[in-house]
Design a protein around this motif. Structure first.
Motif, mmCIF file in Angstrom:
data_model
loop_
_atom_site.group_PDB
_atom_site.id
_atom_site.type_symbol
_atom_site.label_atom_id
_atom_site.label_comp_id
_atom_site.label_asym_id
_atom_site.label_seq_id
_atom_site.Cartn_x
_atom_site.Cartn_y
_atom_site.Cartn_z
ATOM 1 N N VAL A 70 91.771 57.558 14.786
ATOM 2 C CA VAL A 70 90.585 58.313 14.379
ATOM 3 C C VAL A 70 91.000 59.704 13.918
ATOM 4 C CG1 VAL A 70 90.081 59.215 16.695
ATOM 5 C CG2 VAL A 70 88.227 58.955 15.019
ATOM 6 N N ARG A 71 90.318 60.186 12.879
ATOM 7 C CA ARG A 71 90.596 61.521 12.347
ATOM 8 C C ARG A 71 89.424 62.440 12.658
ATOM 9 N NH1 ARG A 71 90.606 62.837 6.431
ATOM 10 N NH2 ARG A 71 90.238 60.619 6.184
ATOM 11 N N VAL A 72 89.730 63.678 13.020
ATOM 12 C CA VAL A 72 88.690 64.670 13.283
ATOM 13 C C VAL A 72 88.920 65.880 12.393
ATOM 14 C CG1 VAL A 72 88.374 63.907 15.683
ATOM 15 C CG2 VAL A 72 89.958 65.774 15.194
ATOM 16 N N ALA A 73 87.827 66.465 11.898
ATOM 17 C CA ALA A 73 87.915 67.621 11.013
ATOM 18 C C ALA A 73 88.155 68.890 11.827
ATOM 19 C CB ALA A 73 86.630 67.754 10.201
ATOM 20 N N VAL A 74 88.994 69.782 11.270
ATOM 21 C CA VAL A 74 89.299 71.040 11.954
ATOM 22 C C VAL A 74 89.120 72.195 10.961
ATOM 23 C CG1 VAL A 74 90.964 72.255 13.420
ATOM 24 C CG2 VAL A 74 90.994 69.757 13.321
ATOM 25 N N PRO A 75 87.855 72.509 10.611
ATOM 26 C CA PRO A 75 87.633 73.589 9.656
ATOM 27 C C PRO A 75 87.546 74.980 10.281
ATOM 28 C CG PRO A 75 85.579 72.459 10.098
ATOM 29 C CD PRO A 75 86.634 71.722 10.870
ATOM 30 N N SER A 76 87.489 75.086 11.614
ATOM 31 C CA SER A 76 87.295 76.386 12.249
ATOM 32 C C SER A 76 88.139 76.513 13.508
ATOM 33 C CB SER A 76 85.818 76.578 12.616
ATOM 34 O OG SER A 76 85.483 75.763 13.730
ATOM 35 N N LYS A 127 91.487 62.955 26.034
ATOM 36 C CA LYS A 127 90.500 62.007 26.549
ATOM 37 C C LYS A 127 90.199 60.850 25.598
ATOM 38 C CE LYS A 127 88.229 65.487 29.433
ATOM 39 N NZ LYS A 127 86.962 66.208 29.709
ATOM 40 N N SER A 128 90.624 60.941 24.345
ATOM 41 C CA SER A 128 90.356 59.863 23.399
ATOM 42 C C SER A 128 91.132 58.617 23.795
ATOM 43 C CB SER A 128 90.757 60.294 21.986
ATOM 44 O OG SER A 128 90.678 59.208 21.086
ATOM 45 N N GLN A 129 90.481 57.453 23.634
ATOM 46 C CA GLN A 129 91.144 56.180 23.938
ATOM 47 C C GLN A 129 92.095 55.755 22.838
ATOM 48 O OE1 GLN A 129 87.770 56.772 23.676
ATOM 49 N NE2 GLN A 129 86.628 55.373 24.993
ATOM 50 N N ILE A 130 91.987 56.348 21.653
ATOM 51 C CA ILE A 130 92.845 55.993 20.522
ATOM 52 C C ILE A 130 93.473 57.261 19.955
ATOM 53 C CG2 ILE A 130 91.633 53.862 19.895
ATOM 54 C CD1 ILE A 130 90.046 55.409 17.834
ATOM 55 N N PRO A 131 94.570 57.138 19.213
ATOM 56 C CA PRO A 131 95.238 58.329 18.667
ATOM 57 C C PRO A 131 94.322 59.146 17.761
ATOM 58 C CG PRO A 131 96.655 56.397 18.489
ATOM 59 C CD PRO A 131 95.310 55.890 18.912
ATOM 60 N N VAL A 132 94.453 60.465 17.886
ATOM 61 C CA VAL A 132 93.626 61.411 17.124
ATOM 62 C C VAL A 132 94.486 62.110 16.078
ATOM 63 C CG1 VAL A 132 92.266 63.535 17.248
ATOM 64 C CG2 VAL A 132 92.032 61.783 19.037
#
Length: 373
Positions: free
Chosen positions: A68-74, A87-92
């Protein structure tokens, strides 16, 4: 008159050829190098909202998302990464644009990988050495993600517009900057909203390097249009052995992206099938509401623990034949349904009992010996 051999065995479904590549490991999930094609998605929540983001990651994980990908704009988003990664069950994967400092924050936070976009990271180029050193020390791969909508202005001026050559040149230039510092733990994407341009770009890229490739049709559109565009592009490339991980980009909840991604891989034999409904499109011969019946059967078998092919047919022309070829099936007409199990009629039931009868037969059988046709 030429004789026809009717004794030939049924064709066996074979996996598509896979292009040989390097392998990177994203938080324990291998990508490329012969590993199974993985399905990715991206959260739509504000990353700084840790609880909501983790809840969406849990939903994606349950749907079969593997990375899973998460946005990091700030900075607030960067500050949330340690808790999410832990805490994520899958790689971030942290999705970084414009600010190089967030790359280091993501690595320090324990993210499994970082995505950078060559089109908007001019500030990054003078820090590639430091990024490569930090990523290498932490065992964190870098995805170089080129998008048509943010292509470097220098390449736009050179090529006149976004072309496959421009996309690939952008990706390989950024790779070369990392390679100068001995860093090759890289995967690449070259996304475009037009499937034909995207296909051409990935073909060119595949012929130019041995890095694993992340497939995507960017800004593919709403659920229906985006599904079609992604299925066409991924189908062509994966059938040619190109592609090691995929994301179906839809203007829809991200769980839908994961479902479509799995269906594409299953259809190509790149992933074992789960539930497959074989149902007719209906026509004037149909004597049952095939649309409604197919939806009811799909809902009833959605969580069935064993992969099954279930045929839902509405007339006597193709119905019996398709039902015989499935693990379980029904051929309907005249207010009744013939229930088939492994090619044999086991009973006939009234139309209103078809779904119930199929479930009963499914629950009362040992499917461990079921084979895919």
């Amino acid at each position: 008159m030429t004789s026809i051999d009717l004794g030939m065995p049924a064709p066996v479904r074979q996996q598509a050829f896979r292009r040989p590549t390097r392998q990177v490991v994203v938080g324990g999930v291998p990508v490329g190098g012969g590993a199974p094609v993985t399905v990715q998605s991206m959260t739509t929540t504000p990353t700084a909202d840790v609880d909501r983001t983790l809840q969406q990651i849990a939903e994606l994980t349950a749907a079969g998302c593997q990375i899973v990908r998460v946005a990091v704009p700030s900075q607030d988003d960067a500050d949330a990464l340690p808790a999410i990664a832990a805490k994520s069950q899958i790689p971030v994967i942290a999705d970084i644009h414009f600010q190089p400092r967030y790359v280091f924050a993501a690595i320090d936070a324990g993210c499994a990988a970082v995505r950078v976009n060559p089109g908007n990271i001019k500030k990054f180029d003078d820090q590639v050495k430091q990024i490569a050193r930090a990523a290498s020390a932490a065992g964190v791969p870098i995805r170089i993600g080129v998008n048509a909508g943010s292509l470097d202005q220098r390449l736009l001026a050179k090529h006149g517009k976004v072309t496959p050559e421009a996309l690939v040149e952008s990706a390989l230039w950024e790779c070369s900057l990392f390679e100068e510092h001995g860093f090759r733990d890289i995967k690449i994407s070259v996304k475009h909203h037009d499937p034909l341009v995207m296909i051409a770009a990935y073909r060119l890229l595949a012929a130019s390097c041995d890095y694993p490739l992340h497939l995507g049709v960017t800004e593919a559109g709403p659920r229906f249009q985006g599904t079609i565009k992604s299925a066409v592009a991924f189908g062509v490339l994966l059938a040619e052995g190109i592609g090691d991980t995929i994301r179906v980009s839809l203007s829809a909840p991200p769980v839908e992206e994961v479902k479509v991604g799995h269906q594409i891989l299953e259809s190509l034999g790149l992933r074992p099938r789960r539930l497959e409904i074989v149902s007719c499109p209906s026509c004037g011969r149909a004597q049952v509401d095939v649309y409604k019946l197919a939806e009811q059967v799909t809902a009833a078998f959605e969580d069935f623990p064993v992969p099954l092919r279930v045929a839902v047919m509405g007339c006597v022309v193709n119905g019996p034949g398709e039902a015989r070829e499935a693990d379980l099936g029904v051929s309907s007409g005249n207010g009744k349904g013939q229930i088939f199990v492994r090619g044999k009629v086991v009973r006939t039931v009234p139309e209103h009992q078809i779904v119930e009868a199929l479930i009963e037969e499914a629950m009362n059988r040992d499917w461990t010996t079921a084979t895919e046709q």
